[in-house]
Design a protein around this motif. Structure first.
Motif, mmCIF file in Angstrom:
data_model
loop_
_atom_site.group_PDB
_atom_site.id
_atom_site.type_symbol
_atom_site.label_atom_id
_atom_site.label_comp_id
_atom_site.label_asym_id
_atom_site.label_seq_id
_atom_site.Cartn_x
_atom_site.Cartn_y
_atom_site.Cartn_z
ATOM 1 N N CYS A 38 -3.404 -4.321 1.999
ATOM 2 C CA CYS A 38 -4.440 -4.110 3.137
ATOM 3 C C CYS A 38 -5.626 -5.227 3.020
ATOM 4 O O CYS A 38 -6.146 -5.523 3.801
ATOM 5 C CB CYS A 38 -4.854 -3.025 3.121
ATOM 6 S SG CYS A 38 -5.648 -2.160 1.728
ATOM 7 N N CYS A 90 -5.580 4.168 0.970
ATOM 8 C CA CYS A 90 -6.045 3.522 2.249
ATOM 9 C C CYS A 90 -5.131 4.008 3.445
ATOM 10 O O CYS A 90 -4.198 4.848 3.089
ATOM 11 C CB CYS A 90 -5.910 2.039 2.203
ATOM 12 S SG CYS A 90 -4.212 1.352 2.382
ATOM 13 N N CYS A 146 0.629 -1.056 0.076
ATOM 14 C CA CYS A 146 0.126 0.069 -0.021
ATOM 15 C C CYS A 146 0.968 1.307 -0.013
ATOM 16 O O CYS A 146 0.767 2.414 -0.902
ATOM 17 C CB CYS A 146 -0.911 0.097 1.193
ATOM 18 S SG CYS A 146 -1.961 -1.427 1.063
ATOM 19 N N TRP A 170 -4.162 -5.240 -3.074
ATOM 20 C CA TRP A 170 -3.470 -4.598 -2.148
ATOM 21 C C TRP A 170 -3.121 -5.563 -1.007
ATOM 22 O O TRP A 170 -3.789 -6.168 -0.280
ATOM 23 C CB TRP A 170 -4.223 -3.241 -1.935
ATOM 24 C CG TRP A 170 -4.116 -2.481 -3.050
ATOM 25 C CD1 TRP A 170 -5.286 -2.533 -3.971
ATOM 26 C CD2 TRP A 170 -3.454 -1.636 -3.525
ATOM 27 N NE1 TRP A 170 -5.084 -1.535 -5.099
ATOM 28 C CE2 TRP A 170 -3.837 -0.960 -4.887
ATOM 29 C CE3 TRP A 170 -2.030 -1.155 -3.194
ATOM 30 C CZ2 TRP A 170 -3.085 -0.212 -5.380
ATOM 31 C CZ3 TRP A 170 -1.501 -0.324 -4.012
ATOM 32 C CH2 TRP A 170 -2.146 0.412 -5.342
ATOM 33 N N HIS A 207 -1.558 3.297 -2.398
ATOM 34 C CA HIS A 207 -2.976 3.026 -2.293
ATOM 35 C C HIS A 207 -3.802 4.156 -1.441
ATOM 36 O O HIS A 207 -3.207 4.719 -0.626
ATOM 37 C CB HIS A 207 -3.090 1.662 -1.664
ATOM 38 C CG HIS A 207 -4.461 1.142 -1.541
ATOM 39 N ND1 HIS A 207 -5.005 0.179 -0.559
ATOM 40 C CD2 HIS A 207 -5.455 1.070 -2.802
ATOM 41 C CE1 HIS A 207 -6.377 -0.019 -1.194
ATOM 42 N NE2 HIS A 207 -6.637 0.304 -2.456
HETATM 43 ZN ZN LIG Z 1 -4.246 -0.411 1.232
#
Ligand SMILES: [Zn+2]
Length: 119
Positions: free
Chosen positions: A98, A54, A47, A96, A52
Motif C-alpha cells: 500500500c 491497513c 498487505c 508494504w 498489514h
Molecule cells: Zn498495507
C-alpha cells in the motif's frame, strides 16, 4: 520476487542512484533487495498475505480457516527472517504494497532513501 510493487520500488530507487542485489540467497530469508553498501535489506510485502494493518490487510472474511493460519505463518516467518538479518548486523526495512501506490510512492521512496543513507 518480480511482483508489481517490487518492480515499482526497484525502479524508483534505481532512478535515485541506489544499487542493489535482488533476491540473493546468501542472505537469511532471501530479502527482496539487498544493499551491500549500506548493509541493509528490504522486504516488500503484500498487505493481505502478510497481514498489514491497513485496509487491504484486514482479516479475510472468506476462507477464514485457510487464510488466518496462513497469514499468521507468513508473519512469523517474516519476523524470523528479520531477526536473523539483524543478528548479523544488517538493517532491515519492510515496505508494504500500500505504500507503493502512486499516491504514496514518492514519500515512501524518499523515506527509505533517507534511512538507507543514514548509516
Ligand atoms: Zn498495507
Amino acid at each position: 520476487m518480480n511482483t508489481k510493487p517490487e518492480v515499482t520500488l526497484r525502479k524508483a530507487l534505481h532512478r535515485l542512484g541506489f544499487r542493489y542485489v535482488i533476491g540473493d540467497k546468501r542472505f537469511p530469508g532471501t530479502p527482496d533487495l539487498v544493499f551491500p553498501k549500506y548493509k541493509a535489506a528490504v522486504f516488500v510485502h503484500g498487505c493481505f498475505g502478510h497481514g498489514h494493518e491497513c485496509r487491504q490487510g484486514r482479516a479475510p472474511s472468506s476462507n477464514v480457516d485457510y487464510w488466518v493460519p496462513k497469514i499468521a505463518a507468513n508473519r512469523a516467518r517474516d519476523a524470523r527472517k528479520e531477526q536473523a538479518l539483524r543478528k548479523r548486523g544488517w538493517r532491515v526495512f519492510t515496505i508494504w504494497e500500500c505504500e507503493l501506490k502512486p499516491v504514496s510512492l514518492q514519500a515512501t521512496v524518499a523515506c527509505l532513501a533517507r534511512n538507507l543513507d543514514s548509516n
